[in-house]
Design an enzyme around this catalytic site. Structure first.
Site, PDB file in Angstrom:
ATOM      1  N   TYR A   1       0.871  -1.184   0.000  1.00 32.00           N
ATOM      2  CA  TYR A   1       0.000   0.000   0.000  1.00 32.00           C
ATOM      3  C   TYR A   1       0.893   1.214   0.000  1.00 32.00           C
ATOM      4  O   TYR A   1       1.849   1.267   0.787  1.00 32.00           O
ATOM      5  CB  TYR A   1      -0.924   0.011   1.233  1.00 32.00           C
ATOM      6  CG  TYR A   1      -2.359  -0.194   0.830  1.00 32.00           C
ATOM      7  CD1 TYR A   1      -3.008   0.754   0.043  1.00 32.00           C
ATOM      8  CD2 TYR A   1      -3.062  -1.330   1.214  1.00 32.00           C
ATOM      9  CE1 TYR A   1      -4.315   0.558  -0.363  1.00 32.00           C
ATOM     10  CE2 TYR A   1      -4.370  -1.524   0.811  1.00 32.00           C
ATOM     11  CZ  TYR A   1      -4.995  -0.579   0.015  1.00 32.00           C
ATOM     12  OH  TYR A   1      -6.280  -0.763  -0.400  1.00 32.00           O
TER      13      TYR A   1
ATOM     14  N   ARG B   1      -2.207  -3.488 -18.043  1.00 32.06           N
ATOM     15  CA  ARG B   1      -3.403  -2.647 -18.074  1.00 32.06           C
ATOM     16  C   ARG B   1      -3.298  -1.557 -17.030  1.00 32.06           C
ATOM     17  O   ARG B   1      -3.224  -1.829 -15.832  1.00 32.06           O
ATOM     18  CB  ARG B   1      -4.641  -3.492 -17.852  1.00 32.06           C
ATOM     19  CG  ARG B   1      -4.827  -4.506 -18.967  1.00 32.06           C
ATOM     20  CD  ARG B   1      -6.244  -4.923 -19.096  1.00 32.06           C
ATOM     21  NE  ARG B   1      -7.089  -3.762 -19.201  1.00 32.06           N
ATOM     22  CZ  ARG B   1      -8.182  -3.713 -19.955  1.00 32.06           C
ATOM     23  NH1 ARG B   1      -8.524  -4.746 -20.661  1.00 32.06           N
ATOM     24  NH2 ARG B   1      -8.919  -2.635 -19.972  1.00 32.06           N
TER      25      ARG B   1
ATOM     26  N   THR C   1      -3.819   5.055 -21.953  1.00 27.54           N
ATOM     27  CA  THR C   1      -3.747   3.760 -21.292  1.00 27.54           C
ATOM     28  C   THR C   1      -2.380   3.177 -21.655  1.00 27.54           C
ATOM     29  O   THR C   1      -1.701   3.659 -22.559  1.00 27.54           O
ATOM     30  CB  THR C   1      -4.884   2.816 -21.732  1.00 27.54           C
ATOM     31  OG1 THR C   1      -4.918   2.769 -23.157  1.00 27.54           O
ATOM     32  CG2 THR C   1      -6.219   3.283 -21.198  1.00 27.54           C
TER      33      THR C   1
ATOM     34  N   ASP D   1      -6.446  12.325 -25.776  1.00 24.92           N
ATOM     35  CA  ASP D   1      -6.544  10.947 -25.280  1.00 24.92           C
ATOM     36  C   ASP D   1      -5.884  10.051 -26.334  1.00 24.92           C
ATOM     37  O   ASP D   1      -6.475   9.754 -27.375  1.00 24.92           O
ATOM     38  CB  ASP D   1      -8.019  10.577 -25.087  1.00 24.92           C
ATOM     39  CG  ASP D   1      -8.203   9.144 -24.601  1.00 24.92           C
ATOM     40  OD1 ASP D   1      -7.257   8.340 -24.705  1.00 24.92           O
ATOM     41  OD2 ASP D   1      -9.312   8.815 -24.125  1.00 24.92           O
TER      42      ASP D   1
ATOM     43  N   GLU E   1      -0.349   4.864  -0.523  1.00 23.32           N
ATOM     44  CA  GLU E   1      -1.118   6.077  -0.815  1.00 23.32           C
ATOM     45  C   GLU E   1      -0.227   7.308  -0.714  1.00 23.32           C
ATOM     46  O   GLU E   1       0.571   7.435   0.211  1.00 23.32           O
ATOM     47  CB  GLU E   1      -2.303   6.195   0.143  1.00 23.32           C
ATOM     48  CG  GLU E   1      -3.402   5.223  -0.229  1.00 23.32           C
ATOM     49  CD  GLU E   1      -4.572   5.229   0.743  1.00 23.32           C
ATOM     50  OE1 GLU E   1      -4.630   6.116   1.604  1.00 23.32           O
ATOM     51  OE2 GLU E   1      -5.414   4.328   0.618  1.00 23.32           O
TER      52      GLU E   1
ATOM     53  N   LYS F   1      -2.244  -0.788 -24.780  1.00 18.54           N
ATOM     54  CA  LYS F   1      -2.665  -0.979 -26.178  1.00 18.54           C
ATOM     55  C   LYS F   1      -1.399  -1.006 -27.041  1.00 18.54           C
ATOM     56  O   LYS F   1      -0.584  -1.908 -26.886  1.00 18.54           O
ATOM     57  CB  LYS F   1      -3.670   0.109 -26.559  1.00 18.54           C
ATOM     58  CG  LYS F   1      -4.957   0.016 -25.714  1.00 18.54           C
ATOM     59  CD  LYS F   1      -6.003   1.001 -26.153  1.00 18.54           C
ATOM     60  CE  LYS F   1      -7.314   0.810 -25.409  1.00 18.54           C
ATOM     61  NZ  LYS F   1      -7.494   1.734 -24.274  1.00 18.54           N
TER      62      LYS F   1
HETATM   63  N1  DSN Z   1     -12.398  -0.481 -24.615  1.00 17.59           N
HETATM   64  C1  DSN Z   1     -11.326   0.214 -25.289  1.00 17.59           C
HETATM   65  C2  DSN Z   1     -11.248  -0.180 -26.719  1.00 17.59           C
HETATM   66  O1  DSN Z   1     -11.440  -1.346 -27.014  1.00 17.59           O
HETATM   67  O2  DSN Z   1     -11.003   0.649 -27.579  1.00 17.59           O
HETATM   68  C3  DSN Z   1     -11.422   1.663 -25.116  1.00 17.59           C
HETATM   69  O3  DSN Z   1     -11.522   1.939 -23.775  1.00 17.59           O
END
Ligand code: DSN
Length: 425
Positions: free
Chosen positions: A61, A242, A233, A207, A63, A236
Protein backbone atom coordinates in the site's frame (compact mmCIF):
# COMPACT_ATOMS: atom_id res chain seq x y z
CA UNK A 1 -0.86 -30.76 -27.76
CA UNK A 2 -2.80 -30.03 -24.58
CA UNK A 3 -2.69 -27.01 -22.34
CA UNK A 4 -0.73 -28.92 -19.69
CA UNK A 5 2.09 -30.13 -21.95
CA UNK A 6 4.46 -27.42 -20.87
CA UNK A 7 5.20 -26.78 -17.21
CA UNK A 8 5.02 -23.11 -16.48
CA UNK A 9 7.21 -22.10 -13.51
CA UNK A 10 5.13 -18.97 -12.98
CA UNK A 11 1.90 -20.92 -12.67
CA UNK A 12 3.18 -24.01 -10.83
CA UNK A 13 1.77 -22.77 -7.51
CA UNK A 14 -1.51 -21.74 -9.11
CA UNK A 15 -1.86 -25.22 -10.55
CA UNK A 16 -1.29 -26.67 -7.09
CA UNK A 17 -3.55 -24.30 -5.13
CA UNK A 18 -6.32 -23.66 -7.65
CA UNK A 19 -6.42 -26.12 -10.56
CA UNK A 20 -9.71 -24.67 -11.80
CA UNK A 21 -8.28 -21.17 -12.34
CA UNK A 22 -4.99 -22.66 -13.58
CA UNK A 23 -6.81 -24.63 -16.28
CA UNK A 24 -8.62 -21.54 -17.54
CA UNK A 25 -5.49 -19.37 -17.58
CA UNK A 26 -3.68 -22.03 -19.59
CA UNK A 27 -6.67 -22.35 -21.93
CA UNK A 28 -6.61 -18.59 -22.46
CA UNK A 29 -2.86 -18.71 -23.09
CA UNK A 30 -3.37 -21.33 -25.75
CA UNK A 31 -6.26 -19.36 -27.26
CA UNK A 32 -4.04 -16.27 -27.49
CA UNK A 33 -1.31 -18.33 -29.16
CA UNK A 34 -3.55 -20.07 -31.70
CA UNK A 35 -5.62 -17.11 -32.83
CA UNK A 36 -5.03 -14.10 -35.03
CA UNK A 37 -5.96 -11.34 -32.59
CA UNK A 38 -7.19 -8.26 -34.39
CA UNK A 39 -8.80 -6.32 -31.54
CA UNK A 40 -6.99 -2.97 -31.93
CA UNK A 41 -6.92 -2.21 -28.20
CA UNK A 42 -5.23 -5.50 -27.27
CA UNK A 43 -1.63 -6.65 -27.46
CA UNK A 44 0.87 -9.15 -26.04
CA UNK A 45 3.09 -7.84 -23.22
CA UNK A 46 6.60 -9.19 -22.82
CA UNK A 47 7.33 -11.75 -20.12
CA UNK A 48 9.36 -9.04 -18.32
CA UNK A 49 6.26 -6.82 -18.13
CA UNK A 50 4.21 -9.75 -16.84
CA UNK A 51 6.82 -10.62 -14.21
CA UNK A 52 6.98 -7.06 -12.85
CA UNK A 53 3.19 -6.84 -12.83
CA UNK A 54 2.87 -10.15 -10.98
CA UNK A 55 5.63 -9.35 -8.49
CA UNK A 56 5.70 -8.81 -4.71
CA UNK A 57 4.79 -5.17 -5.35
CA UNK A 58 1.20 -6.43 -5.35
CA UNK A 59 1.64 -6.75 -1.58
CA UNK A 60 2.08 -2.99 -1.02
CA UNK A 61 0.00 0.00 0.00
CA UNK A 62 1.52 3.35 -0.89
CA UNK A 63 -1.12 6.08 -0.81
CA UNK A 64 0.45 9.40 -1.71
CA UNK A 65 3.32 10.18 -4.05
CA UNK A 66 7.07 9.47 -3.90
CA UNK A 67 8.50 11.20 -0.81
CA UNK A 68 4.99 12.11 0.48
CA UNK A 69 3.33 8.84 1.45
CA UNK A 70 0.78 8.02 4.12
CA UNK A 71 2.49 4.68 4.82
CA UNK A 72 6.00 3.78 5.90
CA UNK A 73 7.87 1.01 4.10
CA UNK A 74 8.21 2.85 0.80
CA UNK A 75 12.00 2.77 0.32
CA UNK A 76 11.76 0.62 -2.81
CA UNK A 77 8.36 1.72 -4.03
CA UNK A 78 9.32 5.41 -4.03
CA UNK A 79 12.34 4.64 -6.16
CA UNK A 80 10.32 2.54 -8.60
CA UNK A 81 7.54 5.10 -9.05
CA UNK A 82 10.10 7.89 -9.54
CA UNK A 83 11.89 5.90 -12.25
CA UNK A 84 8.60 5.24 -14.05
CA UNK A 85 7.60 8.93 -13.87
CA UNK A 86 10.99 9.95 -15.27
CA UNK A 87 10.74 7.40 -18.07
CA UNK A 88 7.26 8.65 -19.03
CA UNK A 89 8.46 12.26 -19.05
CA UNK A 90 11.48 11.44 -21.20
CA UNK A 91 9.62 9.18 -23.65
CA UNK A 92 6.69 11.54 -24.24
CA UNK A 93 8.61 14.80 -23.78
CA UNK A 94 6.23 16.14 -21.12
CA UNK A 95 6.73 18.28 -18.04
CA UNK A 96 4.78 16.16 -15.56
CA UNK A 97 3.53 12.57 -15.39
CA UNK A 98 1.16 10.83 -13.00
CA UNK A 99 1.48 7.05 -13.39
CA UNK A 100 -1.10 6.02 -10.78
CA UNK A 101 -4.46 5.94 -12.67
CA UNK A 102 -5.95 2.46 -12.61
CA UNK A 103 -7.14 2.67 -16.20
CA UNK A 104 -8.23 5.03 -18.97
CA UNK A 105 -11.74 5.88 -17.78
CA UNK A 106 -10.68 6.91 -14.25
CA UNK A 107 -7.75 8.79 -15.77
CA UNK A 108 -10.00 10.90 -18.00
CA UNK A 109 -12.26 11.48 -15.01
CA UNK A 110 -9.25 12.69 -13.03
CA UNK A 111 -8.38 15.21 -15.76
CA UNK A 112 -11.92 16.61 -15.61
CA UNK A 113 -11.99 16.64 -11.79
CA UNK A 114 -8.62 18.40 -11.77
CA UNK A 115 -9.22 21.02 -14.45
CA UNK A 116 -12.98 21.63 -14.51
CA UNK A 117 -15.73 22.79 -12.16
CA UNK A 118 -18.89 20.68 -11.96
CA UNK A 119 -21.28 21.70 -14.73
CA UNK A 120 -18.57 22.95 -17.09
CA UNK A 121 -18.75 21.77 -20.69
CA UNK A 122 -16.76 18.88 -22.18
CA UNK A 123 -16.55 18.73 -25.98
CA UNK A 124 -15.56 15.32 -27.37
CA UNK A 125 -15.96 13.09 -30.41
CA UNK A 126 -19.34 11.31 -30.33
CA UNK A 127 -19.10 7.63 -29.38
CA UNK A 128 -20.80 6.32 -32.56
CA UNK A 129 -18.34 8.40 -34.57
CA UNK A 130 -15.32 6.79 -32.93
CA UNK A 131 -15.03 8.63 -29.59
CA UNK A 132 -14.92 7.10 -26.11
CA UNK A 133 -17.62 6.91 -23.43
CA UNK A 134 -15.60 9.20 -21.16
CA UNK A 135 -15.41 11.94 -23.77
CA UNK A 136 -18.87 12.99 -22.59
CA UNK A 137 -21.11 10.30 -24.10
CA UNK A 138 -24.67 10.11 -22.68
CA UNK A 139 -24.25 6.75 -20.92
CA UNK A 140 -21.10 7.94 -19.11
CA UNK A 141 -21.02 9.79 -15.79
CA UNK A 142 -18.90 12.36 -17.61
CA UNK A 143 -22.12 13.65 -19.21
CA UNK A 144 -23.94 13.71 -15.86
CA UNK A 145 -21.45 15.69 -13.77
CA UNK A 146 -20.54 17.97 -16.65
CA UNK A 147 -22.45 19.29 -19.63
CA UNK A 148 -21.28 17.55 -22.78
CA UNK A 149 -21.37 18.43 -26.43
CA UNK A 150 -20.18 16.19 -29.24
CA UNK A 151 -18.57 16.83 -32.55
CA UNK A 152 -19.01 14.27 -35.31
CA UNK A 153 -17.26 13.12 -38.44
CA UNK A 154 -18.39 14.35 -41.84
CA UNK A 155 -21.33 12.41 -43.27
CA UNK A 156 -19.63 11.77 -46.63
CA UNK A 157 -15.90 11.51 -45.92
CA UNK A 158 -16.21 10.20 -42.33
CA UNK A 159 -13.27 12.46 -41.48
CA UNK A 160 -13.23 15.00 -38.66
CA UNK A 161 -14.33 18.32 -40.10
CA UNK A 162 -12.01 20.76 -38.34
CA UNK A 163 -13.99 23.79 -39.54
CA UNK A 164 -17.07 22.42 -37.80
CA UNK A 165 -15.05 21.59 -34.68
CA UNK A 166 -13.83 25.19 -34.59
CA UNK A 167 -17.33 26.56 -35.22
CA UNK A 168 -18.77 24.47 -32.38
CA UNK A 169 -15.95 25.39 -30.01
CA UNK A 170 -16.35 29.11 -30.64
CA UNK A 171 -20.14 28.93 -30.38
CA UNK A 172 -20.39 26.72 -27.28
CA UNK A 173 -17.18 27.77 -25.47
CA UNK A 174 -16.51 24.40 -23.78
CA UNK A 175 -14.10 24.34 -20.85
CA UNK A 176 -12.23 21.40 -22.35
CA UNK A 177 -11.90 19.88 -25.82
CA UNK A 178 -10.98 16.21 -26.08
CA UNK A 179 -9.24 14.77 -29.14
CA UNK A 180 -8.93 11.01 -29.20
CA UNK A 181 -10.79 7.94 -30.34
CA UNK A 182 -11.37 4.24 -30.13
CA UNK A 183 -12.53 3.76 -33.71
CA UNK A 184 -11.11 6.48 -35.94
CA UNK A 185 -8.76 5.12 -38.63
CA UNK A 186 -7.07 8.42 -39.46
CA UNK A 187 -4.47 10.67 -37.83
CA UNK A 188 -5.49 13.50 -35.55
CA UNK A 189 -4.30 17.01 -36.33
CA UNK A 190 -3.36 17.72 -32.73
CA UNK A 191 -1.73 21.03 -33.62
CA UNK A 192 -5.00 22.28 -35.06
CA UNK A 193 -6.97 20.97 -32.08
CA UNK A 194 -4.57 22.89 -29.82
CA UNK A 195 -5.09 26.08 -31.80
CA UNK A 196 -8.89 25.69 -31.76
CA UNK A 197 -8.88 25.07 -28.00
CA UNK A 198 -6.72 28.14 -27.43
CA UNK A 199 -8.97 30.31 -29.58
CA UNK A 200 -12.04 29.07 -27.69
CA UNK A 201 -10.42 29.54 -24.29
CA UNK A 202 -10.65 25.79 -23.57
CA UNK A 203 -8.23 23.28 -22.13
CA UNK A 204 -7.06 20.67 -24.61
CA UNK A 205 -6.95 17.00 -23.58
CA UNK A 206 -5.42 14.51 -26.02
CA UNK A 207 -6.54 10.95 -25.28
CA UNK A 208 -3.86 8.92 -27.05
CA UNK A 209 -4.76 5.54 -25.53
CA UNK A 210 -4.98 3.77 -28.87
CA UNK A 211 -2.00 5.43 -30.54
CA UNK A 212 0.55 6.03 -27.75
CA UNK A 213 2.89 3.38 -29.14
CA UNK A 214 2.66 4.91 -32.61
CA UNK A 215 3.47 8.35 -31.20
CA UNK A 216 6.59 7.23 -29.34
CA UNK A 217 7.67 5.36 -32.49
CA UNK A 218 7.27 8.54 -34.55
CA UNK A 219 4.50 6.93 -36.62
CA UNK A 220 1.75 9.40 -35.63
CA UNK A 221 1.76 13.17 -34.87
CA UNK A 222 2.52 13.99 -31.23
CA UNK A 223 0.10 16.11 -29.18
CA UNK A 224 2.50 16.85 -26.30
CA UNK A 225 3.60 20.31 -27.56
CA UNK A 226 -0.01 21.50 -27.90
CA UNK A 227 -2.02 19.80 -25.15
CA UNK A 228 -2.71 20.84 -21.57
CA UNK A 229 -2.99 17.16 -20.70
CA UNK A 230 -2.27 13.91 -22.49
CA UNK A 231 -3.91 10.74 -21.20
CA UNK A 232 -2.96 7.27 -22.31
CA UNK A 233 -3.75 3.76 -21.29
CA UNK A 234 -0.62 1.64 -21.09
CA UNK A 235 -1.73 -1.66 -22.56
CA UNK A 236 -2.66 -0.98 -26.18
CA UNK A 237 -0.02 -0.05 -28.77
CA UNK A 238 2.26 0.90 -25.84
CA UNK A 239 2.36 -2.81 -24.92
CA UNK A 240 2.44 -2.51 -21.13
CA UNK A 241 0.16 -3.92 -18.45
CA UNK A 242 -3.40 -2.65 -18.07
CA UNK A 243 -3.18 0.83 -16.57
CA UNK A 244 -3.03 4.50 -17.50
CA UNK A 245 -0.96 7.67 -17.17
CA UNK A 246 -1.79 11.36 -17.25
CA UNK A 247 0.87 13.68 -18.55
CA UNK A 248 0.48 17.44 -18.39
CA UNK A 249 2.05 20.85 -18.26
CA UNK A 250 3.64 21.71 -14.93
CA UNK A 251 0.99 24.39 -14.30
CA UNK A 252 -1.70 21.65 -14.08
CA UNK A 253 0.37 19.10 -12.17
CA UNK A 254 -0.84 19.81 -8.65
CA UNK A 255 -4.53 19.84 -9.60
CA UNK A 256 -4.25 16.61 -11.57
CA UNK A 257 -2.23 14.83 -8.90
CA UNK A 258 -4.80 15.84 -6.27
CA UNK A 259 -7.64 14.65 -8.51
CA UNK A 260 -6.03 11.21 -8.89
CA UNK A 261 -5.17 10.93 -5.19
CA UNK A 262 -6.92 11.63 -2.88
CA UNK A 263 -9.70 12.83 -5.22
CA UNK A 264 -10.62 9.62 -6.97
CA UNK A 265 -8.28 6.81 -6.00
CA UNK A 266 -6.73 5.24 -2.93
CA UNK A 267 -3.57 3.15 -3.02
CA UNK A 268 -1.85 2.98 -6.38
CA UNK A 269 -1.13 -0.45 -7.86
CA UNK A 270 2.66 -0.35 -7.64
CA UNK A 271 2.96 -3.75 -9.32
CA UNK A 272 1.23 -2.33 -12.38
CA UNK A 273 3.35 0.82 -12.17
CA UNK A 274 6.50 -1.31 -12.20
CA UNK A 275 5.15 -3.21 -15.24
CA UNK A 276 4.49 0.13 -16.95
CA UNK A 277 8.09 1.10 -16.18
CA UNK A 278 9.41 -2.02 -17.91
CA UNK A 279 7.15 -1.35 -20.91
CA UNK A 280 8.38 2.26 -21.14
CA UNK A 281 11.96 1.04 -21.13
CA UNK A 282 11.10 -1.36 -23.96
CA UNK A 283 9.29 1.43 -25.83
CA UNK A 284 12.42 3.61 -25.78
CA UNK A 285 14.36 1.16 -27.99
CA UNK A 286 15.00 1.28 -31.76
CA UNK A 287 13.16 -2.07 -32.04
CA UNK A 288 10.01 -0.47 -30.68
CA UNK A 289 10.31 2.37 -33.19
CA UNK A 290 10.41 -0.23 -35.94
CA UNK A 291 7.46 -2.01 -34.33
CA UNK A 292 5.33 1.18 -34.37
CA UNK A 293 5.99 1.77 -38.07
CA UNK A 294 5.31 -1.88 -38.90
CA UNK A 295 1.93 -1.70 -37.12
CA UNK A 296 0.92 1.05 -39.56
CA UNK A 297 2.41 -0.72 -42.60
CA UNK A 298 0.50 -3.87 -41.64
CA UNK A 299 -2.78 -1.98 -41.13
CA UNK A 300 -2.39 -0.35 -44.56
CA UNK A 301 -1.66 -3.74 -46.20
CA UNK A 302 -4.64 -5.35 -44.48
CA UNK A 303 -6.90 -2.45 -45.51
CA UNK A 304 -5.71 -2.55 -49.13
CA UNK A 305 -6.33 -6.29 -49.46
CA UNK A 306 -9.76 -6.07 -47.81
CA UNK A 307 -10.73 -3.31 -50.23
CA UNK A 308 -9.43 -5.37 -53.13
CA UNK A 309 -11.77 -8.12 -51.95
CA UNK A 310 -14.80 -5.83 -51.99
CA UNK A 311 -15.04 -4.75 -48.35
CA UNK A 312 -16.06 -1.13 -47.70
CA UNK A 313 -13.79 0.65 -45.26
CA UNK A 314 -14.74 3.77 -43.33
CA UNK A 315 -12.64 6.64 -44.81
CA UNK A 316 -11.40 4.14 -47.43
CA UNK A 317 -8.34 3.02 -45.47
CA UNK A 318 -6.17 3.86 -42.50
CA UNK A 319 -3.31 6.05 -41.25
CA UNK A 320 -2.86 4.19 -37.99
CA UNK A 321 -3.26 0.75 -36.41
CA UNK A 322 -6.98 0.38 -37.00
CA UNK A 323 -9.43 -0.40 -39.80
CA UNK A 324 -13.17 0.14 -39.47
CA UNK A 325 -15.18 -1.99 -41.89
CA UNK A 326 -18.71 -1.27 -43.11
CA UNK A 327 -20.20 -4.70 -43.80
CA UNK A 328 -23.45 -3.49 -45.35
CA UNK A 329 -22.45 -4.22 -48.97
CA UNK A 330 -21.18 -7.69 -47.99
CA UNK A 331 -24.63 -8.41 -46.53
CA UNK A 332 -23.29 -9.67 -43.19
CA UNK A 333 -24.13 -8.25 -39.79
CA UNK A 334 -21.18 -7.15 -37.62
CA UNK A 335 -22.06 -9.31 -34.65
CA UNK A 336 -22.64 -12.47 -36.70
CA UNK A 337 -19.45 -11.86 -38.66
CA UNK A 338 -17.40 -11.34 -35.47
CA UNK A 339 -18.76 -14.62 -34.08
CA UNK A 340 -17.99 -16.50 -37.29
CA UNK A 341 -14.46 -15.03 -37.32
CA UNK A 342 -13.94 -16.15 -33.73
CA UNK A 343 -14.94 -19.69 -34.69
CA UNK A 344 -12.34 -19.43 -37.46
CA UNK A 345 -9.69 -18.37 -34.89
CA UNK A 346 -9.68 -14.70 -35.93
CA UNK A 347 -10.67 -12.41 -33.06
CA UNK A 348 -12.17 -8.97 -33.74
CA UNK A 349 -15.02 -6.87 -32.39
CA UNK A 350 -18.24 -5.71 -33.97
CA UNK A 351 -18.56 -1.93 -33.89
CA UNK A 352 -20.87 0.88 -34.85
CA UNK A 353 -19.94 2.88 -37.93
CA UNK A 354 -20.67 6.62 -38.26
CA UNK A 355 -24.38 7.25 -38.97
CA UNK A 356 -25.05 3.54 -38.43
CA UNK A 357 -28.68 2.68 -39.20
CA UNK A 358 -28.40 -0.37 -36.91
CA UNK A 359 -28.37 -0.48 -33.08
CA UNK A 360 -25.05 -0.44 -31.09
CA UNK A 361 -25.57 -4.03 -29.85
CA UNK A 362 -25.88 -5.29 -33.40
CA UNK A 363 -24.17 -2.71 -35.59
CA UNK A 364 -23.06 -2.68 -39.23
CA UNK A 365 -19.32 -2.60 -38.67
CA UNK A 366 -16.29 -4.55 -37.58
CA UNK A 367 -13.23 -2.97 -35.94
CA UNK A 368 -9.85 -4.58 -36.51
CA UNK A 369 -6.26 -3.57 -35.79
CA UNK A 370 -2.69 -4.76 -36.12
CA UNK A 371 -0.85 -4.17 -32.78
CA UNK A 372 -1.01 -7.83 -31.67
CA UNK A 373 -0.21 -9.49 -34.99
CA UNK A 374 2.71 -7.09 -35.45
CA UNK A 375 4.07 -7.99 -32.02
CA UNK A 376 4.16 -11.61 -33.26
CA UNK A 377 6.31 -10.57 -36.21
CA UNK A 378 3.70 -10.76 -38.95
CA UNK A 379 4.33 -8.57 -42.00
CA UNK A 380 2.45 -7.27 -45.04
CA UNK A 381 2.20 -10.66 -46.84
CA UNK A 382 0.71 -12.17 -43.71
CA UNK A 383 -1.89 -9.38 -43.64
CA UNK A 384 -2.93 -10.36 -47.17
CA UNK A 385 -3.38 -13.96 -46.00
CA UNK A 386 -5.48 -12.78 -43.04
CA UNK A 387 -7.64 -10.67 -45.38
CA UNK A 388 -8.17 -13.76 -47.58
CA UNK A 389 -9.42 -15.74 -44.58
CA UNK A 390 -11.65 -12.85 -43.52
CA UNK A 391 -13.15 -12.87 -47.00
CA UNK A 392 -13.74 -16.63 -46.85
CA UNK A 393 -15.41 -16.27 -43.45
CA UNK A 394 -17.72 -13.53 -44.81
CA UNK A 395 -18.81 -15.96 -47.55
CA UNK A 396 -19.34 -18.81 -45.10
CA UNK A 397 -20.78 -17.20 -41.95
CA UNK A 398 -23.27 -20.04 -41.48
CA UNK A 399 -21.08 -22.92 -42.69
CA UNK A 400 -19.53 -24.41 -39.56
CA UNK A 401 -17.44 -26.95 -41.49
CA UNK A 402 -15.88 -24.19 -43.59
CA UNK A 403 -15.22 -22.09 -40.48
CA UNK A 404 -13.57 -25.05 -38.73
CA UNK A 405 -11.37 -25.69 -41.78
CA UNK A 406 -10.25 -22.04 -41.74
CA UNK A 407 -9.68 -22.28 -37.97
CA UNK A 408 -7.24 -25.16 -38.54
CA UNK A 409 -5.37 -23.19 -41.18
CA UNK A 410 -5.17 -20.15 -38.91
CA UNK A 411 -3.90 -22.30 -36.02
CA UNK A 412 -1.13 -23.76 -38.21
CA UNK A 413 -0.22 -20.30 -39.50
CA UNK A 414 0.02 -18.91 -35.95
CA UNK A 415 2.61 -21.55 -35.03
CA UNK A 416 5.08 -19.66 -37.25
CA UNK A 417 4.81 -16.56 -35.08
CA UNK A 418 5.74 -17.10 -31.42
CA UNK A 419 3.69 -14.93 -29.09
CA UNK A 420 5.81 -13.08 -26.51
CA UNK A 421 5.52 -14.22 -22.93
CA UNK A 422 3.78 -17.49 -23.74
CA UNK A 423 4.71 -21.00 -22.70
CA UNK A 424 2.63 -22.91 -25.20
CA UNK A 425 3.64 -23.17 -28.84
N1 DSN B 1 -12.40 -0.48 -24.61
C1 DSN B 1 -11.33 0.21 -25.29
C2 DSN B 1 -11.25 -0.18 -26.72
O1 DSN B 1 -11.44 -1.35 -27.01
O2 DSN B 1 -11.00 0.65 -27.58
C3 DSN B 1 -11.42 1.66 -25.12
O3 DSN B 1 -11.52 1.94 -23.78
Amino acid sequence: MTTTDVRDPYLAETEHVDPEIFRLIKAEEQYQVETVRLIPSENYTSRAVMEATGSVLANKYSEGYPGKRYYEGQRNVDEIETIVIDRAKALFGVEHANVQPYSGSPANLAVYVGLLDLGDTIMGLALPHGGHLTHGWTASATSKFWKSIRYEVDETTHLIDYDKVREMALRERPRIIVAGATAYPRSFDFKLFGEIAKEAGAFFLADISHIAGLIVAGAHPDPAPYADAVMTTTHKTLRGPRGAMIMCKEEHAEKIDKAVFPGLQGGPHENTIAGVGVALKEAATPEFREYGHQIVANAKALAAELRERGFDLITGGTDNHLVLMDLTAKKVIGKKYAKALDRANIVANYNTIPFDPRKPFSPSGLRIGTPSVTTRGMKEDDMRQIAAWMDQVADNVKDEDALDRIANEVRDFCRNFPAPGMHVV
